[in-house]
Design an enzyme around this catalytic site. Structure first.
Site, PDB file in Angstrom:
ATOM      1  N   ASP A 476       2.222   0.710  -2.747  1.00  0.00           N
ATOM      2  CA  ASP A 476       2.757  -0.197  -3.762  1.00  0.00           C
ATOM      3  C   ASP A 476       4.262  -0.306  -3.565  1.00  0.00           C
ATOM      4  O   ASP A 476       4.909   0.653  -3.133  1.00  0.00           O
ATOM      5  CB  ASP A 476       2.450   0.362  -5.152  1.00  0.00           C
ATOM      6  CG  ASP A 476       3.101  -0.456  -6.245  1.00  0.00           C
ATOM      7  OD1 ASP A 476       2.848  -1.667  -6.299  1.00  0.00           O
ATOM      8  OD2 ASP A 476       3.867   0.124  -7.036  1.00  0.00           O
ATOM      9  N   ASP A 676       2.567   4.183  -8.234  1.00  0.00           N
ATOM     10  CA  ASP A 676       3.143   4.903  -9.367  1.00  0.00           C
ATOM     11  C   ASP A 676       2.871   4.268 -10.720  1.00  0.00           C
ATOM     12  O   ASP A 676       3.216   4.831 -11.749  1.00  0.00           O
ATOM     13  CB  ASP A 676       4.664   5.016  -9.194  1.00  0.00           C
ATOM     14  CG  ASP A 676       5.379   3.696  -9.437  1.00  0.00           C
ATOM     15  OD1 ASP A 676       4.774   2.637  -9.157  1.00  0.00           O
ATOM     16  OD2 ASP A 676       6.516   3.718  -9.929  1.00  0.00           O
ATOM     17  N   ASP A 680      -1.760   0.560 -10.689  1.00  0.00           N
ATOM     18  CA  ASP A 680      -2.222   1.119  -9.421  1.00  0.00           C
ATOM     19  C   ASP A 680      -3.424   2.042  -9.587  1.00  0.00           C
ATOM     20  O   ASP A 680      -4.023   2.468  -8.607  1.00  0.00           O
ATOM     21  CB  ASP A 680      -1.094   1.917  -8.749  1.00  0.00           C
ATOM     22  CG  ASP A 680       0.114   1.047  -8.410  1.00  0.00           C
ATOM     23  OD1 ASP A 680      -0.102  -0.116  -8.013  1.00  0.00           O
ATOM     24  OD2 ASP A 680       1.245   1.521  -8.561  1.00  0.00           O
TER      25      ASP A 680
END
Length: 788
Positions: A476, A676, A680
């Protein structure tokens, strides 16, 4: 496969309760009024008095809940037992095909079943409570057992002299084996009955053989020939049975604690949605109702600071909503009539009226919860390797023991029966699964401890096993490759303004705004220690910018449309602004008294360690894929700055990230996901191994199998090396365990007797078994010195 409904084992009851509900239990059994589990009230230290009645609890947590609000747990209707819940399906985390109504144990691996549907219930796991109690009792009794057996022999000093020694060992071992280890015998017998041999089969046979042999040697020592006596006594092996039970119980407790963490991740997601909503009736009145009562088409008011209850669309009001749970991005999104709202996101300062469109299990949050739950159940635990091996190892050892007894009883020297019995017992004792049982958990325990010192927290063994084989790393952007907090990175001025003067005016205006980009301006002024004046007549225009009076001057901050609205010409600086945007930054133009004064450039900075980490991960043979909810331009700009990103996917929703990971896995890739944010969580759970950044959200950390504590992607390299070292160590331990059994079992069976006259007595078999365990533990401890 589907199994018939079964009830929980009696030994699994975690609680006892008394008073009003005692009549629902078997004789001597009472119920915990909080979690409803049954047990003997004398077996728990947790009690409470209420209205002249005494109640008993499985844990301090249940007692605390009861004392805080007794009436909540003392209704007249009896609390249903877990297995009586209509339609409640329980499944095995290792074998999802096993499904049944109510709790129980898996007929394939012996593991306790878990509820298939996630729940907000945070009651203690009854099996964990039960096994923890058994572990403490077994551990306390094992210490004196070792003192009067093996330690006394090593020191040459008898703590308990003469024939009393065996009886003392017997007294200490009986509660360990027949109470603490009783669930293993239940599951071991079930594995034999269903022909699904597993680790519990090994434990039951090994412990049972050592205990029964020692019992016979204690009660009827004259059955044994003089050759097997030491100091005129037949040796016993109670300590082998006691230690194996204690170690296996400890492993079960550690496993159950790790499994409990996955439930916390689901509950953290479910808790994002509010418990109630404010429905607006046709006459304009408002009522507060439970979230489950909200229907499609209902008009719902969302007040400032409240979480949006369900998915829908804005019909009245203006505000901004924190959608970081979906996008992972820090900037709130402006909402006006017609804008879509997602349940679980958080309204900021304005009041909104929305129309409910998706409720219950149809909301985005509910779908995320379901995806995380399904992805977590799909993981195959590393313990399955040992169980698969046990499928052929157990019957082979039993067959060898039986053949040993028959052959020695037919053609062995006198006394034939004594030799046959002792050699068969020696085979079972030396094949006792102590080393095999320790091979994996010891390496995992040492490896995870070593990882903690290196900034790598491993939540479960499966993560290490999967990470070793990973060939694709999905990352990410926000909070993983970048800091996750917008910062002012540049100020460009026109018209004779200097940077500090322009920043002071901008900070004065943005102090009145709650936008994260505005916060970056204020923080930058504080860092430069610039005195910020007070702004007046503040006015915000959605989608354009803000205007205010500062020290008698009109200051406007926003986009090109805002500049034109106040009479400024944005074309002067547009080329420079567009270049900044192409680099992934956000640009805010500023005008003073109707004249363009410059622009403020805000961006989410790339982490200093990101470039080096990506390079090192490439050197480890990993393919790097970046996923983000940001626009394509910003995503590609960040990828270009970092370098080494093999593939970029932008404009993604949470389900898109999980879908892309599924597509990569379908093509044969072994995928690790690093992220994080709450958004996600589904992708972290769907990947072969999820890696959470320690600076991220609790939900991301709970959903991942591994956490990098300092949020530094460079720790991913250390995690990869740790996984390789730990799995290599496990294979070494398993190899040694089977080589040891491959050599020890034939020797115990007596294959060397015809050519060398060598027999392996049960005492030596027990010593060899202990030595094998020591070797496994020593090898696992080498992980403390591995270089990461």
């Amino acid at each position: 496969m589907t199994n018939p409904k079964s009830t929980a084992h009696a030994g699994h009851g975690c609680c006892g309760g008394g008073g009003k509900k005692a009549h629902h239990q078997a004789v001597g059994q009472v119920k915990d009024p909080v979690c409803g589990m049954s047990m003997d009230p004398s077996a728990t230290p947790h009690h409470a008095h209420h209205e002249d009645q005494e109640y008993h609890f499985c844990s301090a947590g249940c007692r605390t809940k009861f004392v805080a609000n007794p009436e909540a747990y003392l209704n007249d209707a009896p609390r249903p037992e877990p297995e009586a819940t209509p339609g409640a399906i329980w499944t095995c985390p290792m074998h999802p095909e096993v499904r049944q109504e109510g709790p129980g144990t898996c007929p394939i691996c012996g593991m306790a079943l878990e509820p298939e549907e996630p729940s907000l219930d945070d009651a203690p796991n009854p099996e964990l409570v039960d096994f923890t109690r058994r572990t403490w009792v077994a551990g306390i009794l094992t210490i004196p057992l070792l003192l009067v057996s093996m330690v006394s022999e090593l020191l040459g000093f008898q703590f308990v002299p003469g024939e009393w020694n065996h009886w003392v060992q017997f007294a200490l071992t009986v509660p360990i084996v027949l109470w603490a280890g009783w669930p293993f015998f239940e599951r071991g017998w079930a594995s034999i009955r269903t022909r699904n041999l597993n680790m519990f089969t090994l434990v039951a046979i090994g412990v049972g053989a050592a205990f029964l042999y020692s019992l016979v040697a204690t009660v009827a020592p004259r059955l044994f020939p003089p050759a097997f006596r030491m100091h005129r006594m037949v040796p016993v092996y109670y300590e082998a049975a006691g230690v194996v039970v204690t170690l296996v119980l400890l492993g079960q407790v550690l496993e159950l604690r790790a499994r409990a963490a996955t439930g916390r991740a689901i509950r953290a997601l479910m808790n994002l949605a509010p418990k109630t909503a404010r429905r607006i009736a046709a006459d304009g009145s408002e009522e507060e109702l439970q979230l489950s009562e909200v229907m499609q088409g209902d008009r719902i008011r969302v007040r400032p600071g409240e979480a949006v209850p369900v998915d829908g669309v804005v019909v009245d009001g203006r505000s901004s909503v924190d959608e970081s749970m979906l996008t992972g991005e820090p900037a709130p999104v402006a909402k006006t009539p017609g804008s879509k709202l997602t349940g679980g996101t958080v309204n900021s300062t304005g009041s909104l009226v929305m129309e409910a469109q998706a409720v219950g299990s149809d909301t985005m949050l509910a779908r995320i919860v379901k995806m995380v739950a399904e992805a977590q159940r799909s993981r195959a635990p590393i313990q399955a390797v040992a169980d698969q091996i046990s499928g052929w190892f157990v019957p082979l050892v039993v067959a060898i023991a039986v053949a040993t007894f028959v052959i020695w009883n037919l053609v062995g020297p006198e006394p034939r029966f004594g030799h046959a019995l002792l050699n068969a017992i020696a085979v079972l004792i030396i094949a006792c699964p102590c080393a095999l049982g320790l091979a994996t958990p010891m390496s995992i325990m040492v490896g995870t401890g070593r990882g903690a010192h290196a900034g790598v927290l491993v939540k479960n063994a499966e993560a290490l096993q999967a990470l070793e084989k990973v060939d694709t790393l999905v990352i990410d952007k926000t909070g993983t490759l970048t800091e996750g907090k917008p910062k002012l990175i540049a100020i460009e001025t026109v018209g004779g303004f200097n940077e500090d003067e322009l920043l002071a005016l901008a900070a004065a205006v943005e102090q009145r705004s709650e936008h994260p980009l505005a916060h970056a301006i204020v923080v930058a002024a504080e860092e430069r220690r610039i005195e910020v004046p007070t702004a007046e007549a503040f006015n915000s225009t959605t989608g354009a910018g803000v205007v205010a009076k500062v020290a008698g001057r009109s200051v406007a901050i926003g986009n090109a449309a805002m500049m034109r609205a106040v009479g400024a010409a944005p074309e002067v600086i547009e080329e420079a602004a567009e270049m900044r945007r192409s680099q992934g930054a956000g640009v805010m133009l500023i005008a003073v008294d109707g004249h363009l004064a410059g622009m403020l450039v805000v961006a989410d900075p790339v982490k200093e360690s990101a470039r080096g980490a990506i390079s090192d991960l490439h050197a480890e043979g990993l393919r790097i894929v970046m996923l983000t909810g940001d626009g394509r331009g910003t995503a590609e700009a960040v990828a270009k700055m970092i370098g080494g990103i093999d593939e970029v996917h932008a404009d993604l929703k949470p389900e898109d990230k999980a879908r892309i990971i599924g597509e990569l896995k379908a093509k044969g890739a072994v995928v690790a996901m690093a992220g994080d944010g709450i958004n996600d969580a589904p992708a972290l759970a769907a990947a072969d191994v999820g890696v959470a950044m320690g600076t991220g959200t609790d939900v991301a950390i709970e959903s991942a199998g591994m956490t990098l504590t300092n949020g530094d992607l460079a720790a991913m390299v250390r995690a990869r090396r740790l996984a390789k070292a730990t799995m290599r160590n496990i294979r070494q331990n398993l190899w040694f365990s089977f080589v040891f059994n491959g050599v020890g079992v034939p020797v115990a069976a007596g294959v060397l007797y015809p050519v060398a006259g060598i027999l392996l007595s049960p005492m030596l078999a027990g010593a060899a078994m202990a030595l094998s365990s020591f070797a496994v533990v020593t090898n696992a401890l080498r992980l403390n010195r591995v270089r990461l």
